[in-house]
Design an enzyme around this catalytic site. Structure first.
Site, PDB file in Angstrom:
ATOM      1  N   SER A 197       0.857  -1.192   0.000  1.00 49.09           N
ATOM      2  CA  SER A 197       0.000   0.000   0.000  1.00 49.09           C
ATOM      3  C   SER A 197       0.884   1.229   0.000  1.00 49.09           C
ATOM      4  O   SER A 197       2.003   1.216   0.520  1.00 49.09           O
ATOM      5  CB  SER A 197      -0.917   0.026   1.228  1.00 49.09           C
ATOM      6  OG  SER A 197      -0.193   0.265   2.416  1.00 49.09           O
ATOM      7  N   CYS A 198       0.385   2.292  -0.615  1.00 47.39           N
ATOM      8  CA  CYS A 198       1.106   3.562  -0.672  1.00 47.39           C
ATOM      9  C   CYS A 198       0.143   4.690  -0.320  1.00 47.39           C
ATOM     10  O   CYS A 198      -1.082   4.473  -0.264  1.00 47.39           O
ATOM     11  CB  CYS A 198       1.729   3.785  -2.051  1.00 47.39           C
ATOM     12  SG  CYS A 198       0.536   4.035  -3.380  1.00 47.39           S
ATOM     13  N   PRO A 199       0.645   5.913  -0.080  1.00 44.42           N
ATOM     14  CA  PRO A 199      -0.221   7.008   0.363  1.00 44.42           C
ATOM     15  C   PRO A 199      -1.415   7.275  -0.543  1.00 44.42           C
ATOM     16  O   PRO A 199      -2.511   7.525  -0.059  1.00 44.42           O
ATOM     17  CB  PRO A 199       0.727   8.206   0.411  1.00 44.42           C
ATOM     18  CG  PRO A 199       2.052   7.605   0.732  1.00 44.42           C
ATOM     19  CD  PRO A 199       2.071   6.293   0.008  1.00 44.42           C
TER      20      PRO A 199
ATOM     21  N   GLY B 131      -2.461   5.105  -2.974  1.00 44.48           N
ATOM     22  CA  GLY B 131      -3.106   3.851  -3.351  1.00 44.48           C
ATOM     23  C   GLY B 131      -3.218   3.660  -4.844  1.00 44.48           C
ATOM     24  O   GLY B 131      -4.107   2.967  -5.333  1.00 44.48           O
TER      25      GLY B 131
ATOM     26  N   THR C   3       1.546   1.109  -5.048  1.00 48.67           N
ATOM     27  CA  THR C   3       0.905  -0.082  -4.495  1.00 48.67           C
ATOM     28  C   THR C   3       1.000  -1.256  -5.458  1.00 48.67           C
ATOM     29  O   THR C   3       1.387  -2.374  -5.074  1.00 48.67           O
ATOM     30  CB  THR C   3      -0.577   0.216  -4.193  1.00 48.67           C
ATOM     31  OG1 THR C   3      -0.654   1.260  -3.221  1.00 48.67           O
ATOM     32  CG2 THR C   3      -1.287  -1.028  -3.670  1.00 48.67           C
TER      33      THR C   3
END
Length: 507
Positions: free
Chosen positions: A8-10, A12, A16
């Site tokens: 997951s990343c900030p 999304g 991700t």
């Protein structure tokens, strides 16, 4: 070995899914099986419990709190940031193998439910704070994008409906409730007011959502109510986004503190429903409304006045800095700081059409478009410097860059970070500075060339973009050619390519 992973990343979006693909490929290359769960902006399709039970180890490549972390309790776990999943997947797999070989994690199997595994010892306080902050920002960005574009469309349509630039003023003076009560379906003026009002409603959620989900990242669900209440209180006292940041952290820590109280068994059922939201909301509301609101509101007012007072060389320097930040880590935390700075300015009310905040947003978006477009251009004009896979990525980068998705340059940065990042920073800084020098404005927080009708000075928008892409491409090609000559005995990539072309196919 068999591994399950969560990425997951900030935002999304790009990181991700790129981390998921990289881990799957690295695992396959090393002879392991990796099943990845992507917790992105389009939702989460959870890994089956049977697959988790059969796994030897777990990999978390995430910049946000992993949802449902307790499902993986008891498994040897490696916890890294999403960027390592993108750039160093093979090393992450090696670390996961080492964790499995080190032995299983001790778990109280007698417990009714598995305990959530502890955070890794090497996770610093700074990493936790960044993770909490990015949880709030990631949930806020869709509101920014939808609200900002709707507001910009409303103003654009208003100029058509009222027949001139004064439409941007007229649309804000309309009695919205009266208009909606007797909505004229064929009136452009009515539709411009509708778009503006809907966008403003979305923007009204920005600070509460930011605050609420920062608190959620810290305290999980108990943090939501005080976080949203604190964010709304920050809006009420004009403390803005800075107030939302403060209330988010306050609400999270207060809710977590109260949720850890030792209470009689009879009270446990009402703690999450009544006690935690009631007490934490009272405390956060008091602190923001009575104690912290006025000084924070003063800071926000000072920042707004400072931005509105910038002109000439000051704006050009600011544009160069913001552009460089957008190009520095291609969707990472530095990029997100610059983007958040640009988008939060759009929520300031009463701005003139040529306000500094709109110029900042233009510089930020342009800076974020440069890197992927430069990669696409470089792979077109100097194919011999790139692999076949990179040339394929370059074709995709045209669309990604044009759509303001900086992550389109990540595959190139992963393969050659020093030269790609250097070229990206120089080109993006050039574009940011030129955007400010040309007084380009933008009311929309996202969209790239697809929101060109919402750009003030769209010709100069394109000129600044083209200049930055050209500079970035030139720097990248030059640096890569220098490296190529150094590693190939002074021969250029073109010479090598020509010689290979002369070799008969049978050879």
């Amino acid at each position: 070995m068999k591994f399950v992973a969560v990425t997951s990343c900030p935002t999304g979006i790009a990181h991700t899914y790129m981390a998921a693909e990289a881990l799957e490929q690295a695992g396959k290359a090393a002879g392991h099986e990796v099943v990845v769960e992507t917790q992105g902006s389009i939702g989460t399709e959870e890994i089956d419990d049977v697959v988790i039970a059969a796994a030897d180890g777990v990999i978390f490549a995430a910049d946000l709190e992993v949802q449902g972390r307790e499902r993986f309790a008891g498994k040897p776990t490696v916890d890294v940031g999403v960027k390592r999943g993108v750039h160093e997947p093979a090393k992450v797999i090696e670390e996961a193998v080492a964790a499995v070989e080190a032995g299983p994690v001790a778990v109280d199997t007698a417990a009714a439910a598995p305990a959530t595994p502890a955070k890794p010892k090497d996770q610093s306080t700074g990493s936790k704070v960044r993770q909490w902050l990015m949880t709030g920002v990631s949930h806020m960005i869709p509101f920014v994008a939808a609200g900002g574009i709707l507001i910009a469309l409303g103003f654009m349509l208003a100029q058509v409906a009222w027949g001139g630039a004064e439409g941007a003023i007229e649309v804000t003076a309309v009695d919205q409730k009266a208009l909606f009560a007797d909505f004229q379906w064929g009136s452009l003026q009515a539709w411009s007011v509708l778009l503006l009002a809907t966008g403003q409603l979305a923007f009204n959620f920005l600070v509460p959502v930011l605050s609420g989900y920062i608190a959620y990242g810290i305290a999980d669900r108990p943090g939501l109510v005080p976080g949203f209440v604190g964010g709304a209180a920050a809006v009420m006292v004009d403390a803005g986004f800075l107030g939302g940041l403060v209330t988010g952290f306050l609400a999270g820590f207060i809710a977590r503190w109260i949720s850890r109280w030792k209470v009689p068994k009879g009270m446990r059922g009402i703690m999450p429903v009544i006690v935690i939201p009631l007490l934490s909301s009272i405390i956060v509301g008091f602190l923001m409304l009575v104690v912290l609101g006025v000084p924070i509101a003063g800071l926000m007012s000072g920042l707004t006045n400072f931005l509105n007072g910038l002109s000439g060389d000051q704006l050009i320097i600011l544009g160069a800095i913001l552009g460089a930040m957008m190009g520095s880590d291609l969707g990472g935390p530095i990029n997100k700081v610059a983007y958040t700075f640009g988008t939060t300015g759009l929520a300031t009310t009463g701005l003139a059409s040529d306000a500094a905040q709109y110029k900042i947003m233009a510089a930020v978006m342009l800076g974020g478009m440069v890197a992927p477009l430069a990669m696409a251009l470089a792979t077109t004009v100097r194919k011999s410097l790139f692999t076949e896979q990179e040339r394929q990525n370059g074709r995709a980068a045209w669309l990604l860059g044009a759509s303001f998705i900086s992550e389109g340059a990540i595959p190139f940065a992963a393969a050659d970070p020093l030269r790609v990042i250097a070229a990206s920073i120089i080109g993006s800084a050039t574009t940011g500075a030129l955007s400010m020098a040309f007084n380009v404005t933008l009311m929309a927080p996202h969209g790239g060339i697809w929101v060109l009708p919402l750009v003030g000075g769209w010709i100069w928008f394109l000129v600044a973009l083209a200049a930055g892409v050209a500079v970035s491409t030139l720097v990248l090609v030059t640096l890569k050619e220098m490296h190529f000559r150094k590693t190939h005995g002074g021969l250029s990539s073109t010479q090598i390519s020509d010689e290979l072309a002369d070799v008969p196919a049978s050879a």
